[in-house]
Design an enzyme around this catalytic site. Structure first.
Site, PDB file in Angstrom:
ATOM      1  N   GLU A 148      40.057  32.025  82.103  1.00  0.00           N
ATOM      2  CA  GLU A 148      40.574  31.700  80.762  1.00  0.00           C
ATOM      3  C   GLU A 148      42.098  31.816  80.697  1.00  0.00           C
ATOM      4  O   GLU A 148      42.670  31.910  79.612  1.00  0.00           O
ATOM      5  CB  GLU A 148      39.928  32.617  79.727  1.00  0.00           C
ATOM      6  CG  GLU A 148      38.416  32.453  79.623  1.00  0.00           C
ATOM      7  CD  GLU A 148      37.796  33.366  78.587  1.00  0.00           C
ATOM      8  OE1 GLU A 148      37.951  33.082  77.387  1.00  0.00           O
ATOM      9  OE2 GLU A 148      37.160  34.364  78.976  1.00  0.00           O
ATOM     10  N   SER A 169      35.192  31.485  76.032  1.00  0.00           N
ATOM     11  CA  SER A 169      35.597  30.074  76.009  1.00  0.00           C
ATOM     12  C   SER A 169      34.515  29.138  76.528  1.00  0.00           C
ATOM     13  O   SER A 169      34.794  28.009  76.924  1.00  0.00           O
ATOM     14  CB  SER A 169      36.905  29.849  76.805  1.00  0.00           C
ATOM     15  OG  SER A 169      37.953  30.589  76.239  1.00  0.00           O
ATOM     16  N   SER A 220      42.173  26.889  67.277  1.00  0.00           N
ATOM     17  CA  SER A 220      41.220  27.995  67.288  1.00  0.00           C
ATOM     18  C   SER A 220      40.629  28.267  65.904  1.00  0.00           C
ATOM     19  O   SER A 220      41.227  27.952  64.873  1.00  0.00           O
ATOM     20  CB  SER A 220      41.890  29.265  67.822  1.00  0.00           C
ATOM     21  OG  SER A 220      42.256  29.102  69.174  1.00  0.00           O
TER      22      SER A 220
END
Length: 374
Positions: free
Chosen positions: A25, A200, A337
């Site tokens: 990530e 994720s 996000s």
């Protein structure tokens, strides 16, 4: 230190924004950290972006970003070069920690996702340095990163979650047929395979049959020594962002976000981070009763896991039933996000959200008790 985003001992607060790391990530973490650095108010903070490389070295600029500088123009180049344009010299962890202290950092804003950032390791280092940091502490971070351990806690507190089983790598190579039989009896198809300690949606697959399942297990084993296998529940994807407050105060549920994947069957890596990959609706299109139910569930998870600062708990809504999937202690903070979108839906701008997280970090640090007497 004074409470809130007041000056620290008469000066602006020195904030180190920590991003990157030795994780799959890494790129998302750098995107989150860059977004944070660009949105911190330089009239209140001096900002030092620090990047941990994929190899584990630390890149630290010599100077803080200060008021009057055009941060958007400086980043992301400032992550790898100093003010003169020369490449930053990578530092080993010990030297980097010494530099952090000598640079008089007041608070570390952790924008790291996955192993070596969201799992209590960085938090532990900062505890040893007696530095304030954003987000959850060592224990909650270490527990929450592990989807298997959080499942056990969900079940203990009667928090609804899909049925699951765990496959260990050594068992997979020795007892594959027995594990496939157990899968058929306990979970069935379709099912979901996940790395237990990644976020994720990296390595996550929805599988329909034995052949695709075997391939999906091998994919997960690239990232971890265990495989989490979950019952697939068809439904609407909902996430409950929770904003922590000062010690002793109840957390604040933010508006729910509903996720409608466009590019894939579920909210996978591409749907999360590719432009147009999904539609995120905040507040979610739920009636008042279901909204309160989901928010109460998110707040309960935040508290039983011992989270601080912020968390985001992902759920599936099937009819009138909610099932908790997992909890993120450092949710993404990029432009796309979910947590910042939920905050905006409540009327909180991104800079205001960052102010609040720093306030909570400083208050939490002040409240800690360290006694060395016998």
């Amino acid at each position: 230190m004074r409470e809130g985003n007041q000056e620290v001992e008469g000066k602006k607060i020195n904030v180190a924004v920590l991003m990157g790391g030795r994780t799959a990530e890494h790129e998302i973490s750098v995107a989150s950290g860059t977004m944070v650095a660009q949105n911190l108010d330089l009239s209140k903070y001096n900002v030092k972006p620090i990047t941990i490389t994929r190899e584990g070295s630390w890149l630290m600029p010599n100077r803080y970003l200060t008021e009057g500088q055009r941060v958007t123009e400086l980043l992301p180049k400032y992550l790898t070069c100093d003010s003169s344009g020369k490449d930053l010299v990578p530092l080993e962890t010990g030297n980097a920690l010494s530099r952090t202290l000598s640079d008089k950092v007041d608070v570390v804003f952790i924008a790291m996702h996955g192993p070596y950032g969201e799992d209590g390791t960085i938090q532990g280092l900062l505890e040893l340095l007696d530095l304030a940091y954003t987000g959850s502490g060592v224990e909650a971070s270490a527990i929450s990163i592990n989807k298997i351990r959080t499942k056990e806690i969900y079940l203990h507190y009667r928090i609804p979650t899909p049925r699951y089983m765990v496959i260990e790598e050594h068992e997979w190579h020795r007892k594959r047929d027995a594990l496939l039989n157990r899968l058929a009896k306990r979970i069935g198809f379709p099912c979901v395979t996940k790395p237990p300690r990644l976020g994720s949606s990296v390595g996550v697959k929805i599988v329909q049959d034995v052949q695709s399942f075997m391939s999906a297990v091998e994919t997960v084993l690239r990232y971890d020594t265990s495989v989490l296998v979950e019952q697939f529940i068809l439904g609407r994807e909902i996430t409950s962002p929770i904003l922590g407050n000062a010690p002793g105060e109840k957390p604040t549920p933010l508006p729910l976000v509903e996720i409608v994947p466009k590019s894939s069957a579920f909210f996978d890596y591409e749907a999360k981070y590719a432009a147009g990959g999904s539609e995120e609706i905040a507040p979610a299109r739920l009636n008042g009763r279901l909204t309160k139910k989901a928010q109460r569930l998110g707040a309960k998870v935040h508290e039983v896991l011992g989270c601080s600062g912020l968390s985001r708990t992902d759920m599936i809504l099937n009819g009138e039933s909610l099932y908790v999937l997992e909890t993120n202690t450092i949710p993404g903070l990029t432009e796309m996000s979910l947590f910042p979108k939920a905050a905006r839906a409540m009327g909180m701008s991104f800079p205001q959200l960052l102010d609040h997280l720093i306030d909570v970090a400083l208050a939490t640090h002040r409240s800690k008790k360290i006694c060395t007497d016998r």
